[in-house]
Design an enzyme around this catalytic site. Structure first.
Site, PDB file in Angstrom:
ATOM      1  N   LYS A 161      72.777   4.913  18.680  1.00 63.79           N
ATOM      2  CA  LYS A 161      71.944   5.616  17.693  1.00 63.79           C
ATOM      3  C   LYS A 161      71.702   7.052  18.155  1.00 63.79           C
ATOM      4  O   LYS A 161      71.531   7.295  19.356  1.00 63.79           O
ATOM      5  CB  LYS A 161      70.628   4.858  17.528  1.00 63.79           C
ATOM      6  CG  LYS A 161      69.735   5.353  16.399  1.00 63.79           C
ATOM      7  CD  LYS A 161      68.499   4.464  16.253  1.00 63.79           C
ATOM      8  CE  LYS A 161      67.602   4.904  15.122  1.00 63.79           C
ATOM      9  NZ  LYS A 161      66.429   4.024  14.947  1.00 63.79           N
TER      10      LYS A 161
ATOM     11  N   SER B  60      65.547   2.325  10.367  1.00 62.70           N
ATOM     12  CA  SER B  60      66.234   3.589  10.482  1.00 62.70           C
ATOM     13  C   SER B  60      67.583   3.487  11.209  1.00 62.70           C
ATOM     14  O   SER B  60      68.389   4.413  11.134  1.00 62.70           O
ATOM     15  CB  SER B  60      65.353   4.587  11.227  1.00 62.70           C
ATOM     16  OG  SER B  60      65.066   4.110  12.529  1.00 62.70           O
TER      17      SER B  60
ATOM     18  N   SER C 114      63.057  -1.039  12.806  1.00 63.18           N
ATOM     19  CA  SER C 114      64.310  -0.306  12.587  1.00 63.18           C
ATOM     20  C   SER C 114      65.558  -0.903  13.203  1.00 63.18           C
ATOM     21  O   SER C 114      66.657  -0.433  12.917  1.00 63.18           O
ATOM     22  CB  SER C 114      64.169   1.127  13.077  1.00 63.18           C
ATOM     23  OG  SER C 114      63.494   1.876  12.115  1.00 63.18           O
TER      24      SER C 114
HETATM   25  N1  GLN Z   1      60.669   1.611   8.634  1.00 57.98           N
HETATM   26  C1  GLN Z   1      59.651   1.896   9.582  1.00 57.98           C
HETATM   27  C2  GLN Z   1      59.158   3.306   9.428  1.00 57.98           C
HETATM   28  O1  GLN Z   1      59.610   3.966   8.569  1.00 57.98           O
HETATM   29  C3  GLN Z   1      60.137   1.620  10.950  1.00 57.98           C
HETATM   30  C4  GLN Z   1      60.847   2.730  11.593  1.00 57.98           C
HETATM   31  C5  GLN Z   1      61.356   2.381  12.951  1.00 57.98           C
HETATM   32  O2  GLN Z   1      61.245   1.243  13.400  1.00 57.98           O
HETATM   33  N2  GLN Z   1      61.855   3.370  13.641  1.00 57.98           N
HETATM   34  O3  GLN Z   1      58.318   3.743  10.127  1.00 57.98           O
END
Ligand code: GLN
Length: 470
Positions: free
Chosen positions: A78, A153, A177
């Site tokens: 990532k 994400s 994410s």
């Molecule tokens: N979808 C969640 C957010 O928008 C989690 C993001 C993540 O785990 N980095 O904060």
């Protein structure tokens, strides 16, 4: 034989040692697939050229017979995890040209084993989002249906694995994410116990919530990657000392807690049916179901969306156009800041910085931040209590399968995606998403996942129950 790029880590390990496959062939298969499919899927922000020295040395170690499991395996990273000398942009214009000056601890550990890095993957900007639509470099498409999001994400990492553009990948999980994109693409996604894996070299989003975790085709693969990247690190004082880790054994027959009341609203009927079928399979194989009550969990999302932006606003304060990253110049210092941050950050990032600054401001910190922090402590106790009667807690990873691009343009509807995943980050407990089947939408079969949470440092229970799902 399975095509090389379609292998799991464990299959590739066997094939490499049986001399049925060379490291070069495995690299070339993944690299060719990545280059062929990436223009359509946008899973990678950059596909790296072959590193001949690394490939040859991995082959030699395997030949010598003492290579670690991941030696010679191409994995995707990532774009918020630093690899020395490579760009790490966190999918933001702000860091579009930023080159990492050191390796993240997880990268150092992987390099030591001879793992190969095939590219850096797309994501929501600074890991904020559930769809990769917030990437400054265009969204990633779900390989099961390209009109749908891959989740986020870590959506790029998920699609890179699901579409066989690498063997496995690393993502980061602050509120779901790793697990939510795993569910949307039919993969296993693990969020380790907070402190199990070093955050050194991970571009911080919410420091008290972030963990790096594997996205893999199987539980076994997740286990291999997890064992390689975990461990105490002098560069991250929140890592758990190895001595304290005392790998907790999993009981053979697990008691699976199900918080039925939390599932009463908002879960799609066919997702719930798949969930029930999966639970029935678990009881058939000797595990037992236990009803658990988690009343505070209905407030977890609200607490997360106060604590997380608060941490985001402080973590991103360093990106001010002065030190590194995008630097726009105005007539005054204040104008420099405003221009750099307005140009550099996307809309969602700016929204969260504003929200976080607000909940930490002197007039509101008691009403919002401190309340959310107190709720977090109550949640942890509630889970600890629930774990007196069960070994793991199960629910669907997401209420629905992957959604269409643009469908959740209202930020609140996007935040609701995280309803089941954020609690594990707030409590620091490990959690995993495992594929539990397919549901149909508009003639396409889409994967959905089952989610398990376990007490601190009980990853072994997650691997055990995950294996039982198949
Ligand atoms: N979808 C969640 C957010 O928008 C989690 C993001 C993540 O785990 N980095 O904060």
């Amino acid at each position: 034989m399975t095509k090389a790029n379609e292998m799991t880590i464990v299959e590739a390990v066997r094939a490499l040692r049986a001399r049925e496959l060379t490291v070069r062939e495995l690299w070339d298969a993944c690299s060719a697939a990545a280059r062929a499919k990436n223009p359509e899927l946008n899973a990678y922000l950059e596909i790296f050229d072959a590193d001949d020295t690394a490939i040859n040395s991995a082959q030699k170690r395997i030949g010598d017979g003492d290579a670690p499991l991941l030696c010679g395996i191409p994995i995707a990273i990532k774009d918020n995890i630093l690899i020395e000398g490579k760009i790490a942009s966190a999918a933001s214009k702000m860091l579009a040209n930023y080159r990492a000056t050191y390796d993240a601890t997880v990268i150092k550990k992987l390099k030591n084993t001879g793992t190969l890095f095939i590219g850096r993957t797309n994501m929501d900007e600074f890991a904020m989002g559930s769809s990769t639509e917030h990437s400054a470099f265009g969204p990633t498409k779900n390989s099961h249906d390209i009109s749908r999001v891959p989740g986020g994400s870590s959506g790029g990492s998920a699609v890179a694995v699901a579409a066989h553009l690498c063997i496995a990948a690393l993502g980061s999980d602050t509120g779901g994410s790793v697990r939510q994109p795993a569910a949307y693409t039919g993969l296993v996604g693990l969020k380790p116990t907070y402190g199990a894996v070093s955050r050194s070299g991970l571009i911080a989003m919410g420091s008290s919530l972030d963990q790096i975790g594997p996205l893999t085709k199987t539980i076994e693969d997740a286990h291999v990657l997890y064992e390689t990247i975990r461990g105490i690190d002098i560069l991250d004082s929140t890592t758990i000392p190895d001595g304290l880790y005392g790998v907790l054994a999993s009981p053979k027959h697990l008691r699976v807690g199900v918080p039925w009341r939390l599932l009463e609203n908002g879960v799609d009927a066919d997702v719930l049916t798949t969930f029930n079928t999966t639970l029935a399979h678990l009881t058939d194989t000797g595990h037992t179901l236990v009803d658990v009550e988690l009343p505070m969990s209905s407030h977890a999302l609200a607490a997360y969306y106060v604590i997380m932006p608060a941490e985001v606003s402080t973590n991103l304060a360093r990106l001010d156009g002065m030190r590194y990253g995008l630097a726009e110049r105005g007539d005054t210092l204040l104008e420099d800041y405003i221009k750099s941050r307005t140009e550099g950050f996307g809309e969602e990032t700016r929204r969260r910085i504003l929200l976080g600054t607000f909940v930490l401001s002197s007039g509101y910190i008691d009403a919002y931040y401190k309340k959310a922090d107190a709720a977090r402590a109550v949640l942890r106790r509630e889970y600890e209590k629930a774990f007196e009667s069960c070994d793991v807690i199960a629910f669907p990873t997401t209420p629905s399968p992957a959604f269409k691009f643009g469908q959740k343009s209202d930020p609140l509807s996007m935040y609701l995606e995280d309803i089941f995943t954020v609690t594990a980050n707030l409590t620091g407990m490990p959690a995993i998403s495992v594929p539990m089947g397919m549901v149909e939408r508009e003639g396409k079969n889409l994967p959905v996942g089952i989610h398990f949470t376990a007490p601190h440092q009980s990853e072994n229970s997650l691997f055990a129950i995950g294996e039982a799902v198949y």
